[in-house]
Design a protein around this motif. Structure first.
Motif, mmCIF file in Angstrom:
data_model
loop_
_atom_site.group_PDB
_atom_site.id
_atom_site.type_symbol
_atom_site.label_atom_id
_atom_site.label_comp_id
_atom_site.label_asym_id
_atom_site.label_seq_id
_atom_site.Cartn_x
_atom_site.Cartn_y
_atom_site.Cartn_z
ATOM 1 N N LYS A 2 23.219 -7.619 -33.122
ATOM 2 C CA LYS A 2 23.033 -7.005 -34.429
ATOM 3 C C LYS A 2 22.214 -7.937 -35.311
ATOM 4 N N ILE A 3 21.262 -7.339 -36.016
ATOM 5 C CA ILE A 3 20.505 -8.081 -37.006
ATOM 6 C C ILE A 3 20.612 -7.347 -38.332
ATOM 7 N N ALA A 4 20.529 -8.113 -39.419
ATOM 8 C CA ALA A 4 20.596 -7.541 -40.759
ATOM 9 C C ALA A 4 19.254 -7.742 -41.444
ATOM 10 N N VAL A 5 18.907 -6.778 -42.298
ATOM 11 C CA VAL A 5 17.683 -6.855 -43.086
ATOM 12 C C VAL A 5 18.069 -6.583 -44.532
ATOM 13 N N ILE A 6 17.619 -7.435 -45.467
ATOM 14 C CA ILE A 6 17.915 -7.142 -46.870
ATOM 15 C C ILE A 6 16.948 -6.073 -47.342
ATOM 16 N N THR A 7 17.485 -5.106 -48.095
ATOM 17 C CA THR A 7 16.664 -3.977 -48.495
ATOM 18 C C THR A 7 17.171 -3.345 -49.783
ATOM 19 N N ASP A 8 16.254 -2.683 -50.458
ATOM 20 C CA ASP A 8 16.597 -1.885 -51.629
ATOM 21 C C ASP A 8 16.686 -0.402 -51.266
ATOM 22 N N LYS A 11 14.055 1.112 -45.988
ATOM 23 C CA LYS A 11 12.757 1.226 -45.316
ATOM 24 C C LYS A 11 11.926 -0.042 -45.420
ATOM 25 N N THR A 12 12.084 -0.742 -46.555
ATOM 26 C CA THR A 12 11.294 -1.946 -46.769
ATOM 27 C C THR A 12 12.202 -3.166 -46.928
ATOM 28 N N ILE A 13 11.640 -4.323 -46.591
ATOM 29 C CA ILE A 13 12.363 -5.578 -46.706
ATOM 30 C C ILE A 13 12.250 -6.071 -48.137
ATOM 31 N N GLN A 110 6.254 -9.601 -43.798
ATOM 32 C CA GLN A 110 6.149 -8.167 -43.531
ATOM 33 C C GLN A 110 7.102 -7.407 -44.445
ATOM 34 N N SER A 111 6.689 -6.231 -44.881
ATOM 35 C CA SER A 111 7.557 -5.442 -45.751
ATOM 36 C C SER A 111 8.199 -4.263 -45.025
ATOM 37 N N ASP A 112 7.565 -3.749 -43.996
ATOM 38 C CA ASP A 112 8.092 -2.603 -43.260
ATOM 39 C C ASP A 112 9.181 -3.055 -42.294
ATOM 40 N N ILE A 113 10.378 -2.510 -42.450
ATOM 41 C CA ILE A 113 11.508 -2.933 -41.619
ATOM 42 C C ILE A 113 11.229 -2.698 -40.138
ATOM 43 N N ASP A 114 10.769 -1.503 -39.777
ATOM 44 C CA ASP A 114 10.564 -1.204 -38.358
ATOM 45 C C ASP A 114 9.533 -2.136 -37.718
ATOM 46 N N ALA A 115 8.450 -2.436 -38.437
ATOM 47 C CA ALA A 115 7.419 -3.333 -37.903
ATOM 48 C C ALA A 115 7.971 -4.747 -37.740
#
Length: 133
Positions: A2-8, A11-13, A110-115
């Motif tokens: 599992k990885i976490a991404v901070i986001t608002d 979709k974007t980081i 990078q701003s796009d989470i999927d990328a």
């Protein structure tokens, strides 16, 4: 894993670890994202009763003291099952706190989470520590 991404927005980081309201937690198996889960994240707003975070200045010791580490621990409780944290920016204290908690922080441009997640899976995501503040 599992990885976490901070986001608002999921979709974007987010560019600021402390201010982001959510983690997007992704489960990766066999080089593929198999699930996504939005989790609420504690942040500066929840700690503002203790200090006026909007008005404070960042000195050389900002975020590295024991009280700050305890706040970072509280912020990380929601992702204690994650091995990696992707963000667009964070303070050096938060970065070091995550490392102490055995969560690998990666600061990305990078701003796009999927990328960004695909770059991580491919082993091509660089840790831009120059973006730490």
């Amino acid at each position: 894993m599992k990885i976490a991404v901070i986001t608002d927005d999921g979709k974007t980081i987010s560019q600021h670890f402390g201010r982001a309201p959510y983690y997007l937690v992704l489960t990766i198996e066999g080089g593929q994202i198999v699930s996504r889960e939005m989790r609420s994240k504690l942040g500066h707003n929840q700690f503002s009763a203790e200090a006026h975070v909007e008005d404070h200045q960042h000195g050389p010791e900002h975020g590295t003291d024991a009280a700050s580490h305890n706040k970072h621990v509280s912020m990380a409780e929601a992702i204690s099952d994650c091995k990696v944290l992707l963000c667009g920016g964070m303070g050096m204290g938060a970065y070091e706190s995550m490392r102490r908690l055995n969560i690998q922080p990666l600061v990305t441009d990078q701003s796009d989470i999927d990328a960004a997640v695909q770059a991580f899976i491919d082993g091509k995501l660089m840790d831009h520590t120059e973006l730490l503040h």
